[in-house]
Design a protein around this motif. Structure first.
Motif, short mmCIF file in Angstrom:
data_model
loop_
_atom_site.label_atom_id
_atom_site.label_comp_id
_atom_site.label_asym_id
_atom_site.label_seq_id
_atom_site.Cartn_x
_atom_site.Cartn_y
_atom_site.Cartn_z
N CYS A 159 0.84 -1.20 0.00
CA CYS A 159 0.00 0.00 0.00
C CYS A 159 0.87 1.25 0.00
N TYR A 160 0.69 2.13 0.99
CA TYR A 160 1.45 3.38 1.11
C TYR A 160 2.57 3.22 2.13
N GLY A 161 3.40 2.22 1.94
CA GLY A 161 4.53 2.01 2.85
C GLY A 161 4.19 1.26 4.12
N ALA A 162 3.04 0.60 4.17
CA ALA A 162 2.66 -0.17 5.37
C ALA A 162 3.57 -1.38 5.51
N THR A 163 4.01 -1.64 6.74
CA THR A 163 4.87 -2.80 6.99
C THR A 163 4.28 -3.74 8.04
N LYS A 164 3.37 -3.25 8.85
CA LYS A 164 2.81 -4.06 9.94
C LYS A 164 1.98 -5.21 9.37
N ASP A 165 2.35 -6.43 9.75
CA ASP A 165 1.64 -7.65 9.38
C ASP A 165 1.59 -7.91 7.87
N ILE A 166 2.51 -7.33 7.11
CA ILE A 166 2.55 -7.56 5.66
C ILE A 166 3.36 -8.83 5.39
N LYS A 167 2.80 -9.71 4.57
CA LYS A 167 3.43 -10.99 4.23
C LYS A 167 3.51 -11.14 2.71
N PRO A 168 4.43 -11.95 2.24
CA PRO A 168 4.55 -12.18 0.80
C PRO A 168 3.22 -12.67 0.21
N GLY A 169 2.91 -12.20 -0.98
CA GLY A 169 1.72 -12.65 -1.69
C GLY A 169 0.45 -11.88 -1.38
#
Length: 161
Positions: free
Chosen positions: A47-57
């Motif tokens: 999204c707009y630089g979100a990193t929290k809880d982001i996983k591949p795919g």
């Protein structure tokens, strides 16, 4: 919960001028990607630089990303406000530039920064000048961060005579 981004009542329709400016500023710097990717230091991001809880795919709709940005900006704003003595006394441009930095480097880093210390001392110009120090990722200078910090500094200084 005090915020300069939204009027009471919530929802995207309740965004204030500061909220709209923050979304444009941070969203513009971060860019929008509707899928998970690794950033310049290898962290899964979306999204707009979100990193929290982001996983591949992972994949997202624009509406989901827009909502994530607003929610994250408010969380970062709350953290930024907690370490500033008089956040509501700051000019809107300085406030949004500080929030953009906070969103990008994290609340803890912002609160320990020269920028926060100078804002608390009433030295807005010094705080704005210090934004350019945050131009590295993974220990190396990143061109995109150099450009972002220069634009944040210019925004920050808009209200300084």
């Amino acid at each position: 919960m005090k915020t300069r981004l939204k009027a009471a009542g919530g929802g995207l329709a309740a965004l204030t001028l500061a909220g709209s400016m923050a979304i444009q500023t941070v969203g513009g710097f971060e860019g929008l990607r509707l899928y998970a990717y690794r950033d310049v230091v290898g962290i899964w991001t979306a999204c707009y630089g979100a990193t929290k809880d982001i996983k591949p795919g992972m994949k997202f709709s624009k509406a989901t990303c827009d909502n994530m940005l607003v929610d994250s900006l408010i969380v970062h704003e709350q953290g930024m406000r907690a370490c500033l003595k008089a956040p509501d006394a700051l000019p809107i441009e300085t406030y949004v530039a500080g929030l953009s930095l906070t969103y990008n480097v994290g609340v803890g880093t912002f609160c320990r920064s020269t920028a926060a210390h100078k804002l608390n001392a009433g030295d807005i110009r010094g705080a704005c000048d210090s934004l350019t120090m945050f131009n590295k990722a993974g220990g190396r200078v990143v061109g995109g961060l150099v450009k972002r910090r220069a634009q944040e500094k210019a925004l920050c200084l808009k209200a300084v005579a």
